[in-house]
Scaffold this motif. Sequence first.
Motif, mmCIF file in Angstrom:
data_model
loop_
_atom_site.group_PDB
_atom_site.id
_atom_site.type_symbol
_atom_site.label_atom_id
_atom_site.label_comp_id
_atom_site.label_asym_id
_atom_site.label_seq_id
_atom_site.Cartn_x
_atom_site.Cartn_y
_atom_site.Cartn_z
ATOM 1 N N PRO A 5 7.642 4.294 -21.454
ATOM 2 C CA PRO A 5 6.842 5.043 -20.474
ATOM 3 C C PRO A 5 5.345 4.874 -20.750
ATOM 4 O O PRO A 5 4.920 4.789 -21.909
ATOM 5 N N LEU A 6 4.567 4.829 -19.682
ATOM 6 C CA LEU A 6 3.118 4.648 -19.798
ATOM 7 C C LEU A 6 2.472 5.953 -20.240
ATOM 8 O O LEU A 6 2.567 6.963 -19.545
ATOM 9 N N PRO A 7 1.808 5.976 -21.400
ATOM 10 C CA PRO A 7 1.175 7.217 -21.852
ATOM 11 C C PRO A 7 -0.110 7.509 -21.074
ATOM 12 O O PRO A 7 -0.714 6.601 -20.482
ATOM 13 N N SER A 12 -1.310 6.637 -17.318
ATOM 14 C CA SER A 12 -0.212 7.327 -16.656
ATOM 15 C C SER A 12 -0.770 8.373 -15.702
ATOM 16 O O SER A 12 -1.804 8.977 -15.993
ATOM 17 N N PRO A 13 -0.207 8.595 -14.568
ATOM 18 C CA PRO A 13 1.093 8.125 -14.093
ATOM 19 C C PRO A 13 1.042 6.781 -13.371
ATOM 20 O O PRO A 13 2.062 6.239 -12.990
ATOM 21 N N LEU A 14 -0.145 6.228 -13.189
ATOM 22 C CA LEU A 14 -0.270 4.970 -12.458
ATOM 23 C C LEU A 14 -1.316 4.102 -13.139
ATOM 24 O O LEU A 14 -2.392 4.574 -13.488
ATOM 25 N N ARG A 15 -1.012 2.850 -13.286
ATOM 26 C CA ARG A 15 -1.977 1.911 -13.854
ATOM 27 C C ARG A 15 -2.203 0.809 -12.838
ATOM 28 O O ARG A 15 -1.250 0.217 -12.340
ATOM 29 N N LEU A 16 -3.439 0.566 -12.511
ATOM 30 C CA LEU A 16 -3.799 -0.443 -11.527
ATOM 31 C C LEU A 16 -4.328 -1.675 -12.248
ATOM 32 O O LEU A 16 -5.239 -1.590 -13.062
ATOM 33 N N VAL A 17 -3.740 -2.810 -11.959
ATOM 34 C CA VAL A 17 -4.190 -4.067 -12.535
ATOM 35 C C VAL A 17 -4.768 -4.901 -11.405
ATOM 36 O O VAL A 17 -4.083 -5.189 -10.423
ATOM 37 N N VAL A 18 -6.041 -5.261 -11.540
ATOM 38 C CA VAL A 18 -6.726 -6.053 -10.524
ATOM 39 C C VAL A 18 -7.098 -7.389 -11.151
ATOM 40 O O VAL A 18 -7.913 -7.429 -12.071
ATOM 41 N N PRO A 19 -6.488 -8.482 -10.695
ATOM 42 C CA PRO A 19 -6.804 -9.793 -11.270
ATOM 43 C C PRO A 19 -8.293 -10.108 -11.165
ATOM 44 O O PRO A 19 -8.918 -9.851 -10.145
ATOM 45 N N LEU A 30 -8.937 7.875 -11.639
ATOM 46 C CA LEU A 30 -9.261 7.618 -10.234
ATOM 47 C C LEU A 30 -9.177 8.910 -9.443
ATOM 48 O O LEU A 30 -8.273 9.711 -9.647
ATOM 49 N N ARG A 31 -10.116 9.120 -8.549
ATOM 50 C CA ARG A 31 -10.039 10.234 -7.609
ATOM 51 C C ARG A 31 -9.374 9.798 -6.321
ATOM 52 O O ARG A 31 -8.612 10.523 -5.739
ATOM 53 N N ASP A 32 -9.737 8.607 -5.855
ATOM 54 C CA ASP A 32 -9.176 8.098 -4.607
ATOM 55 C C ASP A 32 -9.283 6.581 -4.580
ATOM 56 O O ASP A 32 -9.996 5.991 -5.375
ATOM 57 N N ILE A 33 -8.563 5.990 -3.668
ATOM 58 C CA ILE A 33 -8.587 4.543 -3.453
ATOM 59 C C ILE A 33 -8.871 4.314 -1.976
ATOM 60 O O ILE A 33 -8.228 4.918 -1.116
ATOM 61 N N THR A 34 -9.832 3.474 -1.685
ATOM 62 C CA THR A 34 -10.191 3.152 -0.317
ATOM 63 C C THR A 34 -9.816 1.700 -0.042
ATOM 64 O O THR A 34 -10.220 0.805 -0.789
ATOM 65 N N VAL A 35 -9.050 1.468 1.009
ATOM 66 C CA VAL A 35 -8.660 0.116 1.391
ATOM 67 C C VAL A 35 -9.702 -0.407 2.373
ATOM 68 O O VAL A 35 -10.023 0.254 3.355
ATOM 69 N N LEU A 36 -10.241 -1.586 2.078
ATOM 70 C CA LEU A 36 -11.265 -2.202 2.920
ATOM 71 C C LEU A 36 -10.729 -3.467 3.551
ATOM 72 O O LEU A 36 -9.867 -4.130 2.980
ATOM 73 N N ASP A 37 -11.256 -3.817 4.722
ATOM 74 C CA ASP A 37 -10.831 -5.048 5.378
ATOM 75 C C ASP A 37 -11.826 -6.188 5.149
ATOM 76 O O ASP A 37 -11.708 -7.256 5.722
ATOM 77 N N ALA A 38 -12.821 -5.928 4.286
ATOM 78 C CA ALA A 38 -13.815 -6.948 3.945
ATOM 79 C C ALA A 38 -14.230 -6.734 2.494
ATOM 80 O O ALA A 38 -14.070 -5.636 1.965
#
Length: 112
Positions: A5-7, A12-19, A30-38
């Motif tokens: 389990p991810l400590p 934890s509870p979510l880990r974001l991996v961005v290449p 993180l407080r929030d994630i915003t999806v952008l189209d550019a």
Amino acid sequence: MNDAPLPSQHGSPLRLVVPGWYGTAQVKRLRDITVLDAPFTGFQQSVAYLEATDRLDSGEELPPGDREDLLDRVRDFERAAQQRVEELRTRLSRAEEFAATLAQRLTSSPRL
């Protein structure tokens, strides 16, 4: 993490991996994630843009594929910047229309 389990200290509870990006000390929660189209055109991206253009303009011999990668980065940034300029022009136009309407109403209405 490693089939366990991810400590909390590792995201934890979510880990974001961005290449292509690392987060050794930058992001803890993180407080929030915003999806952008550019592509985003923030400070760090602007620095990366300047570094890319400096390398392209330096005349140095670049490894195979690096020149194309740098040119792609520059083009992506320029497209995103142009899109942002258009968005800001639209917002400015709306603000000017609102200001004109407000000024007209203020000058045409009787004073109390």
